[in-house]
Scaffold this motif. Sequence first.
Motif, PDB file in Angstrom:
ATOM      1  N   ASP A  41       3.927  36.354  65.008  1.00 58.79           N
ATOM      2  CA  ASP A  41       3.345  35.962  64.825  1.00 58.79           C
ATOM      3  C   ASP A  41       2.178  34.840  64.878  1.00 58.79           C
ATOM      4  O   ASP A  41       2.384  35.895  63.927  1.00 58.79           O
ATOM      5  CB  ASP A  41       3.877  34.056  66.298  1.00 58.79           C
ATOM      6  CG  ASP A  41       3.031  35.141  67.322  1.00 58.79           C
ATOM      7  OD1 ASP A  41       1.961  35.965  67.161  1.00 58.79           O
ATOM      8  OD2 ASP A  41       3.464  35.117  69.045  1.00 58.79           O
ATOM      9  N   GLU A  42       2.409  33.377  64.649  1.00 58.73           N
ATOM     10  CA  GLU A  42       0.830  32.807  63.741  1.00 58.73           C
ATOM     11  C   GLU A  42      -0.204  33.214  64.146  1.00 58.73           C
ATOM     12  O   GLU A  42      -0.767  33.852  64.089  1.00 58.73           O
ATOM     13  CB  GLU A  42       1.188  32.037  63.187  1.00 58.73           C
ATOM     14  CG  GLU A  42      -0.050  30.794  62.413  1.00 58.73           C
ATOM     15  CD  GLU A  42       0.344  29.251  61.949  1.00 58.73           C
ATOM     16  OE1 GLU A  42      -0.680  29.082  60.952  1.00 58.73           O
ATOM     17  OE2 GLU A  42       0.486  28.538  62.392  1.00 58.73           O
ATOM     18  N   LYS A  43      -0.026  33.524  66.302  1.00 56.43           N
ATOM     19  CA  LYS A  43      -1.404  33.125  66.794  1.00 56.43           C
ATOM     20  C   LYS A  43      -1.492  35.101  66.423  1.00 56.43           C
ATOM     21  O   LYS A  43      -2.938  34.775  66.455  1.00 56.43           O
ATOM     22  CB  LYS A  43      -0.838  33.322  68.128  1.00 56.43           C
ATOM     23  CG  LYS A  43      -1.724  33.216  69.003  1.00 56.43           C
ATOM     24  CD  LYS A  43      -1.248  32.931  70.110  1.00 56.43           C
ATOM     25  CE  LYS A  43      -2.523  33.562  71.343  1.00 56.43           C
ATOM     26  NZ  LYS A  43      -2.628  33.702  72.972  1.00 56.43           N
ATOM     27  N   GLN A  44      -0.816  35.700  66.691  1.00 60.21           N
ATOM     28  CA  GLN A  44      -1.455  37.155  65.681  1.00 60.21           C
ATOM     29  C   GLN A  44      -2.045  37.279  65.423  1.00 60.21           C
ATOM     30  O   GLN A  44      -3.197  37.959  64.602  1.00 60.21           O
ATOM     31  CB  GLN A  44      -0.282  38.258  66.465  1.00 60.21           C
ATOM     32  CG  GLN A  44      -0.785  39.142  66.146  1.00 60.21           C
ATOM     33  CD  GLN A  44       0.162  40.949  66.726  1.00 60.21           C
ATOM     34  OE1 GLN A  44       1.411  40.681  66.451  1.00 60.21           O
ATOM     35  NE2 GLN A  44      -0.217  41.728  66.729  1.00 60.21           N
ATOM     36  N   GLN A  45      -0.974  36.655  63.912  1.00 64.13           N
ATOM     37  CA  GLN A  45      -1.708  37.085  62.499  1.00 64.13           C
ATOM     38  C   GLN A  45      -3.354  36.568  62.675  1.00 64.13           C
ATOM     39  O   GLN A  45      -4.435  36.840  61.854  1.00 64.13           O
ATOM     40  CB  GLN A  45      -1.267  36.245  61.499  1.00 64.13           C
ATOM     41  CG  GLN A  45      -1.305  36.421  60.241  1.00 64.13           C
ATOM     42  CD  GLN A  45      -0.750  35.149  59.382  1.00 64.13           C
ATOM     43  OE1 GLN A  45      -0.482  34.213  59.468  1.00 64.13           O
ATOM     44  NE2 GLN A  45      -0.156  35.868  58.137  1.00 64.13           N
ATOM     45  N   MET A  46      -3.442  35.220  63.281  1.00 65.56           N
ATOM     46  CA  MET A  46      -5.132  34.539  63.391  1.00 65.56           C
ATOM     47  C   MET A  46      -5.682  35.717  64.057  1.00 65.56           C
ATOM     48  O   MET A  46      -6.926  35.667  63.422  1.00 65.56           O
ATOM     49  CB  MET A  46      -4.665  33.128  63.648  1.00 65.56           C
ATOM     50  CG  MET A  46      -3.914  31.927  63.445  1.00 65.56           C
ATOM     51  SD  MET A  46      -4.720  32.534  61.065  1.00 65.56           S
ATOM     52  CE  MET A  46      -6.236  31.482  61.343  1.00 65.56           C
ATOM     53  N   GLU A  47      -5.567  36.200  64.951  1.00 61.58           N
ATOM     54  CA  GLU A  47      -6.289  36.893  65.796  1.00 61.58           C
ATOM     55  C   GLU A  47      -6.474  37.940  65.116  1.00 61.58           C
ATOM     56  O   GLU A  47      -7.841  38.271  65.012  1.00 61.58           O
ATOM     57  CB  GLU A  47      -5.633  37.451  67.303  1.00 61.58           C
ATOM     58  CG  GLU A  47      -5.105  36.052  67.748  1.00 61.58           C
ATOM     59  CD  GLU A  47      -4.316  36.479  69.293  1.00 61.58           C
ATOM     60  OE1 GLU A  47      -3.949  38.090  69.597  1.00 61.58           O
ATOM     61  OE2 GLU A  47      -4.366  35.612  70.445  1.00 61.58           O
ATOM     62  N   CYS A  91       3.215  41.079  61.861  1.00 58.68           N
ATOM     63  CA  CYS A  91       2.623  40.142  62.951  1.00 58.68           C
ATOM     64  C   CYS A  91       3.502  39.694  63.948  1.00 58.68           C
ATOM     65  O   CYS A  91       4.639  39.426  63.119  1.00 58.68           O
ATOM     66  CB  CYS A  91       1.419  39.154  62.702  1.00 58.68           C
ATOM     67  SG  CYS A  91       0.386  39.793  61.513  1.00 58.68           S
ATOM     68  N   SER A 112      -9.071  37.358  62.246  1.00 60.74           N
ATOM     69  CA  SER A 112     -10.466  37.229  62.479  1.00 60.74           C
ATOM     70  C   SER A 112     -11.378  38.189  62.850  1.00 60.74           C
ATOM     71  O   SER A 112     -12.175  38.614  62.408  1.00 60.74           O
ATOM     72  CB  SER A 112     -10.307  36.114  64.096  1.00 60.74           C
ATOM     73  OG  SER A 112      -9.636  34.798  63.547  1.00 60.74           O
TER      74      SER A 112
END
Length: 65
Positions: free
Chosen positions: A42-48, A40, A51
């Motif tokens: 960044d962390e945002k993409q990882q969390m998206e 990923c 989910s």
Amino acid sequence: MPAELEEAWQAAAEACLEGPQHAGPKEQALVEQWYVLVECRDEKQQMELLSRFQAERLTCKAVLA
């Protein structure tokens, strides 16, 4: 991919194939498993993605390297 990370992944994969050192003959049978590693940005993409995959009922977890 940095050489150190590649070496760590290789060592982890080999350790999984070897199985537990203390296991008896019945416990040494390996169950085949397949994995997909997604890099990923960044962390945002990882969390998206985490989910999304969980919503699709995929077994997954977030990992930081």
